[in-house]
Write a protein that holds these residues in place. Structure first.
Motif, PDB file in Angstrom:
ATOM      1  N   PRO A 309      45.969  -1.800  13.894  1.00 15.60           N
ATOM      2  CA  PRO A 309      45.840  -2.788  12.824  1.00 15.60           C
ATOM      3  C   PRO A 309      46.651  -2.399  11.593  1.00 15.60           C
ATOM      4  O   PRO A 309      46.786  -1.224  11.260  1.00 15.60           O
ATOM      5  N   SER A 310      47.189  -3.391  10.919  1.00 13.00           N
ATOM      6  CA  SER A 310      47.897  -3.141   9.666  1.00 13.00           C
ATOM      7  C   SER A 310      46.952  -3.193   8.472  1.00 13.00           C
ATOM      8  O   SER A 310      47.324  -2.806   7.360  1.00 13.00           O
ATOM      9  N   GLN A 311      45.743  -3.692   8.666  1.00 16.73           N
ATOM     10  CA  GLN A 311      44.714  -3.711   7.631  1.00 16.73           C
ATOM     11  C   GLN A 311      43.409  -3.208   8.229  1.00 16.73           C
ATOM     12  O   GLN A 311      43.169  -3.333   9.426  1.00 16.73           O
ATOM     13  N   GLY A 312      42.546  -2.673   7.357  1.00 15.46           N
ATOM     14  CA  GLY A 312      41.296  -2.133   7.860  1.00 15.46           C
ATOM     15  C   GLY A 312      41.560  -0.953   8.766  1.00 15.46           C
ATOM     16  O   GLY A 312      42.437  -0.118   8.510  1.00 15.46           O
ATOM     17  N   GLY A 313      40.823  -0.868   9.868  1.00 19.84           N
ATOM     18  CA  GLY A 313      41.002   0.212  10.820  1.00 19.84           C
ATOM     19  C   GLY A 313      40.658  -0.267  12.209  1.00 19.84           C
ATOM     20  O   GLY A 313      40.205  -1.404  12.392  1.00 19.84           O
TER      21      GLY A 313
END
Length: 664
Positions: A309-313
């Protein structure tokens, strides 16, 4: 005795696969069980009919029966033998009944495939169908009362011709393999089983492409079974050991759901997004909808092949209320991710999440390994580890707490990270929040590329800082810079802290970055154990360094160098200040400081009017020009107090310098 003879002759006989000999059953019951059963079946307990042990006149009477008319004893052994024979007969009858039930079951059970069930035109009620398809094994029963439930490939199978519904018989948990998940580490796409997406959606309405992996499809189908309540007798979804290929988000967005694996369950992503995400947003209000009492446990989420992911995890929970994350590992390979511009956390919790994160490990993320962001209230992180965090953003910590309230970290470790082991910050942005009521207990932060623990603010201009922070019984060792570095903190307690072999300072209260007001205030440091810090700073290294802070108390503990010939810590306690913001209200009591070049190093220019110091130290505060190097006067604001612990003399700072007030 004839009954005894018959039983001996019949002993060892078999009347079927499940037959048990009478004597074997009696042996299993035990003599006490036989006696109790005999009493139950014969209508009385021990002794003669109509009597019980509670009503016998004597032990002898209870054993041999009442006396006869001639005054003699009539033994009841024969009666007891009759009771034993009755029990044997009952056991034999029970064995015959069980055999009959077994034979009936065999005549009413067929071994079939799922394809057989879907083609069965005339199913029989009360008939058991055992499905033998690999991974989907289990018993099914025909339910003539159900004419509407859809085929979900796991717990409900529908005959296309007759419309008959077959329901899986199970009890404790759903198995994702019942729904088509394979878990062998290889790719199995929907296209292997279905010619069109429409065909696949008859069983998997959530499918989006024939390229979807059966592992993802099956896991999500099991979750949807719980959500829809279709023959769902449990809220537990089990992922057996194996490696499952995930090409879309697993979304366990069901209240009271448990999604669990084993120590050998791996969810390996094959796409650029989260492995598991909770994120339910109301379509009208655009606010997060809580998912309550979710449990995720015992599996590994893996991003090792350049996908992530590029955001969060890989594990991201938004508004997961009273959740439990237990024994979850996130393992990432940052190099291929960074090469593709993918920079993410490991485990990210935010937007109203609460609960417990326990025994979790994050290894190799490019942003903070375990991230707790704003709007979190009540979160306990226990026994977790964040390591090997590194990426292009630089100095990324193992743990990041930014803006939540009522957070406790207990027994955690952050090590070998690019940045600090732990960062406690304010949340930045338009909706900036302070981190408040945070407790760090019994944690270790070591071998990190910056500090062990860092407390700062990303919202100085808004006047936001960290408040009500406790760091208790922790250690920060072998970090490149400081053990603890604080640039923003109000009402902070540091108790029983150990810091050694850090490159700069054991504990640094550093108010230099704040231009408008004091951002470090009301700091209590109790019983620190600080030694051998400051190797990379030379004369600037110290056990404790204080700059531009107010209401600071240091009480108890020990600050020292272990090698008196090679003093890594130049000073025990050092005070530095910037113009306009001198350190004020400084109290240092009962601290044992020894084996430094300078026990106390207070810059003269740092002391300005206002405030006070209260110092207890070995030696007096007076200047001495007869020694080399010259001993300067101990700088302090007017009205300060200084106690020489060697002599007990108390001094006060006047316009004429230090004046002795009392003598021991």
């Amino acid at each position: 005795m004839s009954n005894q003879k018959e039983s001996r002759q019949e002993e060892g006989k078999t009347t079927g696969a499940a037959q048990v000999s009478r004597r074997a059953a009696i042996a299993a019951l035990g003599i006490a069980g036989v006696a109790m059963a005999a009493g139950k079946w014969a209508g009385h307990a021990y002794g003669a009919p109509g009597h019980s042990p509670g009503h016998s006149s004597s032990v002898t009477g209870a054993t041999y029966g009442a006396s006869n008319a001639q005054g003699g004893w009539q033994p009841a052994v024969g009666q007891l033998q009759q009771q034993v024979d009755q029990v044997e007969q009952q056991v034999e009858q029970l064995g015959q009944q069980l055999e009959a039930v077994e034979q009936t079951a065999l005549h009413h059970c067929d071994t079939v495939s799922l394809a057989d069930l879907r083609a069965m035109a005339n199913p029989q009620e009360h008939h058991l169908y055992f499905v033998h398809d690999y991974g989907m094994e289990g018993p099914f029963l025909y339910d003539p009362s159900d004419t509407a439930s859809p085929d979900n490939a796991g717990t409900i199978v529908v005959c296309e011709a007759s419309g008959a519904r077959f329901k899986r018989v199970y009890k404790d948990q759903l198995d994702v393999k019942w729904f088509g998940a394979v878990g062998d580490g290889s790719s199995h796409k929907l296209s292997e089983k279905y010619a069109t997406l429409a065909d696949a959606r008859k069983f998997y309405p959530h499918a989006q492409s024939l390229d979807d992996e059966m592992d993802w499809v099956g896991i999500q189908a099991a979750i949807q079974c719980v959500k829809n309540g279709a023959n769902a007798r449990t809220t537990v979804v089990n992922m057996p050991r194996g490696k499952y290929l995930i090409n879309r988000n697993i979304r366990p967005e069901v209240d009271r759901l448990t999604l669990q694996g084993t120590a050998d369950t791996v969810l390996a992503t094959r796409f650029d997004s989260q492995v598991i995400i909770v994120s339910v947003i109301d379509s009208v209000t655009r606010k997060y909808v809580p998912v309550k009492n979710l449990i995720l446990r015992d599996f590994t989420a893996e991003c090792m092949d350049g996908f992530g992911p590029s955001q969060g995890g890989p594990v991201t929970l938004n508004c997961a209320v009273d959740c439990l994350l237990d024994n979850v590992t996130v393992r990432m390979n940052p190099e291929p991710l960074i090469a593709r511009g993918i920079i993410s956390n490991g485990i990210a919790l935010s937007n109203g999440s609460s609960g417990v994160v326990r025994n979790c490990l994050v290894d190799g993320s490019a942003k903070p390994g375990i991230y707790l962001s704003g709007n979190i209230d009540s979160m306990r992180v226990e026994g977790c580890e964040a390591r090997n965090v590194k990426g292009p953003l630089g100095t990324q910590p193992g743990f990041l707490i930014a803006g939540p309230k009522n957070v406790v970290l207990v027994g955690c470790q952050g090590h070998h990270n690019q940045g600090a082991g732990l960062v406690i910050n304010t949340q930045d942005g338009a909706n900036a929040l302070e981190s408040q009521d945070v407790e760090i207990i019994g944690c270790q932060f070591y071998n990190n590329g910056l500090h062990g623990i860092s407390l700062g603010s990303l919202s100085d201009s808004l006047g936001l800082t960290n408040r009500h922070i406790k760091i208790i019984g922790c250690s920060t060792n072998y970090n490149t810079s400081d053990g603890i570095n604080m640039t923003s903190g109000i009402q902070v307690v540091i108790a029983d802290h150990t810091a050694h072999h850090n490159g700069s300072t054991g504990i640094y209260l550093n108010g230099t970055g704040n231009s408008s007001r004091y951002f470090i205030s009301h700091i209590k440091i109790f019983n620190p154990h600080l030694y051998d810090n400051g190797a990379s700073l030379g004369i600037y290294g110290a056990g404790i360094m204080i700059r531009s802070a107010t209401y600071v108390t240091v009480k108890g503990g020990e600050i020292y160098n272990t090698d008196a010939a090679n003093k890594k810590q130049f000073a025990g306690i050092r005070t530095l200040d910037r113009t306009g913001f001198p350190t004020k209200q400084l109290v240092i009591h009962d601290v044992r400081i020894h084996d430094h070049t300078s026990e106390y190093l207070v810059e003269t220019g740092a002391v300005q009017s206002g405030g006070y110091f209260s110092i207890q130290a070995a030696g007096d505060p007076l200047p001495d020009l007869t020694v080399t190097p010259n001993k300067p006067e101990f700088p302090a604001p007017l009205g300060s107090l200084y106690t020489d612990v060697n002599t007990g003399i108390l001094y006060t700072k006047t316009t004429g310098g230090w004046k002795a007030l009392a003598f021991a």
